[in-house]
Design a protein around this motif. Sequence first.
Motif, short mmCIF file in Angstrom:
data_model
loop_
_atom_site.label_atom_id
_atom_site.label_comp_id
_atom_site.label_asym_id
_atom_site.label_seq_id
_atom_site.Cartn_x
_atom_site.Cartn_y
_atom_site.Cartn_z
N CYS A 188 15.77 -2.73 4.97
CA CYS A 188 16.33 -2.55 3.80
C CYS A 188 17.58 -2.03 3.89
CB CYS A 188 15.68 -1.49 2.88
SG CYS A 188 16.38 -0.96 1.12
N GLU A 189 18.28 -2.11 2.87
CA GLU A 189 19.93 -1.62 3.21
C GLU A 189 19.91 -0.05 3.52
OE1 GLU A 189 22.11 -2.10 -0.47
OE2 GLU A 189 21.38 -4.24 -0.36
N CYS A 190 18.74 0.71 2.91
CA CYS A 190 18.71 2.15 2.99
C CYS A 190 18.33 2.35 4.59
CB CYS A 190 17.41 2.65 2.36
SG CYS A 190 15.84 2.30 2.69
N GLY A 191 18.23 1.31 5.37
CA GLY A 191 17.98 1.51 6.86
C GLY A 191 16.48 1.60 7.34
N HIS A 192 15.66 1.51 6.36
CA HIS A 192 14.33 1.65 6.52
C HIS A 192 13.38 0.34 6.65
CE1 HIS A 192 14.45 6.03 5.00
NE2 HIS A 192 13.73 6.13 6.36
N ILE A 193 12.30 0.50 7.44
CA ILE A 193 11.71 -0.88 7.63
C ILE A 193 10.63 -0.99 6.80
CG2 ILE A 193 10.17 -2.15 9.53
CD1 ILE A 193 11.95 -0.71 11.46
N LEU A 194 10.16 -2.21 6.44
CA LEU A 194 9.17 -2.42 5.24
C LEU A 194 8.56 -3.92 5.74
CD1 LEU A 194 10.56 -4.08 2.25
CD2 LEU A 194 12.25 -3.02 3.51
N CYS A 195 7.33 -4.01 4.87
CA CYS A 195 6.75 -5.42 5.17
C CYS A 195 7.16 -6.34 3.79
CB CYS A 195 5.19 -5.55 5.31
SG CYS A 195 4.56 -5.00 3.60
N MET A 196 6.83 -7.48 3.97
CA MET A 196 6.72 -8.51 2.96
C MET A 196 6.24 -9.95 3.09
SD MET A 196 10.97 -9.98 3.62
CE MET A 196 10.64 -11.51 2.61
N THR B 194 0.79 -1.16 -0.10
CA THR B 194 0.03 0.04 -0.03
C THR B 194 0.74 1.31 0.12
OG1 THR B 194 -0.08 0.29 2.36
CG2 THR B 194 -1.76 -1.08 1.38
N LYS B 195 2.08 1.16 0.12
CA LYS B 195 3.11 2.33 0.35
C LYS B 195 2.80 3.29 1.48
CE LYS B 195 4.94 1.21 -3.88
NZ LYS B 195 5.77 0.37 -3.93
N LYS B 196 1.91 2.76 2.53
CA LYS B 196 1.53 3.48 3.55
C LYS B 196 2.32 3.21 4.86
CE LYS B 196 -3.18 4.62 2.03
NZ LYS B 196 -4.40 4.13 2.04
N PRO B 197 2.60 3.98 5.68
CA PRO B 197 3.31 3.92 6.92
C PRO B 197 2.65 2.93 7.83
CG PRO B 197 2.57 6.27 7.02
CD PRO B 197 1.99 5.49 5.72
N PHE C 204 11.00 -11.72 -2.34
CA PHE C 204 11.28 -10.63 -3.32
C PHE C 204 10.26 -9.46 -3.00
CE2 PHE C 204 12.99 -14.15 -5.95
CZ PHE C 204 14.26 -13.61 -6.36
N VAL C 205 10.76 -8.26 -2.89
CA VAL C 205 10.13 -7.11 -2.73
C VAL C 205 10.76 -5.87 -3.06
CG1 VAL C 205 10.99 -6.88 -0.39
CG2 VAL C 205 8.79 -5.96 -0.77
N GLU C 206 9.96 -4.71 -3.51
CA GLU C 206 10.56 -3.65 -3.66
C GLU C 206 10.60 -2.62 -2.49
OE1 GLU C 206 9.27 -0.37 -6.98
OE2 GLU C 206 10.31 -1.87 -7.77
N CYS C 207 11.55 -2.08 -2.26
CA CYS C 207 11.47 -1.44 -1.00
C CYS C 207 10.69 0.03 -1.27
CB CYS C 207 13.03 -0.70 -0.41
SG CYS C 207 12.95 0.34 0.81
N PRO C 208 9.40 0.26 -0.19
CA PRO C 208 8.76 1.36 -0.65
C PRO C 208 9.29 2.71 -0.40
CG PRO C 208 8.10 0.17 1.19
CD PRO C 208 9.37 -0.61 0.70
N TRP C 209 10.73 2.70 0.30
CA TRP C 209 11.13 3.89 0.73
C TRP C 209 12.12 4.24 -0.12
CZ3 TRP C 209 9.88 6.28 5.53
CH2 TRP C 209 9.48 5.48 6.42
N CYS C 210 12.95 3.44 -0.82
CA CYS C 210 14.00 3.68 -1.81
C CYS C 210 13.91 3.16 -3.27
CB CYS C 210 15.51 3.37 -1.14
SG CYS C 210 15.85 1.56 -1.29
N ASP C 211 12.88 2.40 -3.41
CA ASP C 211 12.71 1.54 -4.49
C ASP C 211 13.26 0.63 -5.06
OD1 ASP C 211 10.42 3.18 -4.73
OD2 ASP C 211 11.36 4.88 -6.06
#
Length: 349
Positions: free
Chosen positions: A308-316, A235-238, A321-328
């Motif tokens: 993610c390597e960008c340091g942010h938390i995401l769901c999966m 959803t790209k939502k926080p 396989f997933v695309e990071c919603p913070w850094c794409d």
Amino acid sequence: MRRLPIFFVLDVSESMVGEPLSQMEEGIEKIVSTLRQDPHSLETVSIGLIAFAGKAKAITPLIDLVSFYPPKMPIGGGTSLGIALDVLMKEIDTQVVKTTLEARGDWQPLVFLITDGKPTDQPQASVARWQKEYADQVSMVAITLGKNADMQVLKQLTDDVLTLESSTEEDFRKFIEWVSASVKAQSQQIEVEGQSSGVSLAKVSEGGLTLVKNTEQYSNSDPDYVILTGKCSKTKKPYLMKYAKIQTAGMDQFIKQERFGLEGAYALDNTYFEWSSEQFTPESVNTSVLDGAPPCPSCGNTIAFAICECGHILCMDGSGFVECPWCDKPLQFDMNGKGGDFNVNRGQG
Ligand SMILES: [Zn+2]
Ligand SMILES: [Zn+2]
């Protein structure tokens, strides 16, 4: 008609997510419905709501009880007390009618400032302006939910700093009743004596509140929560994951390290970013002190706690396989690898 302006300045920082925020929303509704049944209040009381997290805004301008509609509270990262005071002072300047030689203005405003955390901005300039220009003309009661607020800075705003230490539903209800009763007493006093003298603290204990006299005893309390901000990869939502400090007692007293247990995961919308401070250097926390991992509250993915390597938390989900919603960035997680502990960034509180 001279109005009695009541301002609520409400902390909507991350640590309020979940139960405390819904208690607060219900509390405001309850205060308004109680006051509507009181003829004195109905005639005089106007209510304004200011919410603050990293940013602060007046979410309801000063309005009479009949027209008041309880708003949905936002959530944001940060506790910008200084910005909240600036908004409050602006609201007082623009919404409250001043007494002039020709006409009598509104009654002295009452402010209920409710917060659960320490300021994350530098509030001193705003505090000084409050002391110099407003403190004599506005009566303020500051109420802390729990012991983690900065009592010292609140004491600079008002002598009337109260703390609600218990967070049970029953105690919160009593607290809300106390606020309603205080406002009612004010509007009655205005009607009968033609003056307003501020909130009486005579019955604070009935509201489950303690008057803070000595701020020293509160100075070293650490936060009770670890809050982590994730973004849903679908959803790209926080969303927020809230971990509460586990009270260790008895035999556990020898374990020095603090632990935090999962209290809940909460889906938010993108207004979260509008209410969060932009400048913020997060503290990190090691995942080894956190117990429990929730599914994503936004999309239901089984894992809300991927990083993610960008340091942010995401769901999966479990597929890897997933695309990071913070850094794409496209990411592949090795689900068979050993899930060691790592550091993640804490929210702003
Ligand atoms: Zn998700
Ligand atoms: Zn990323």
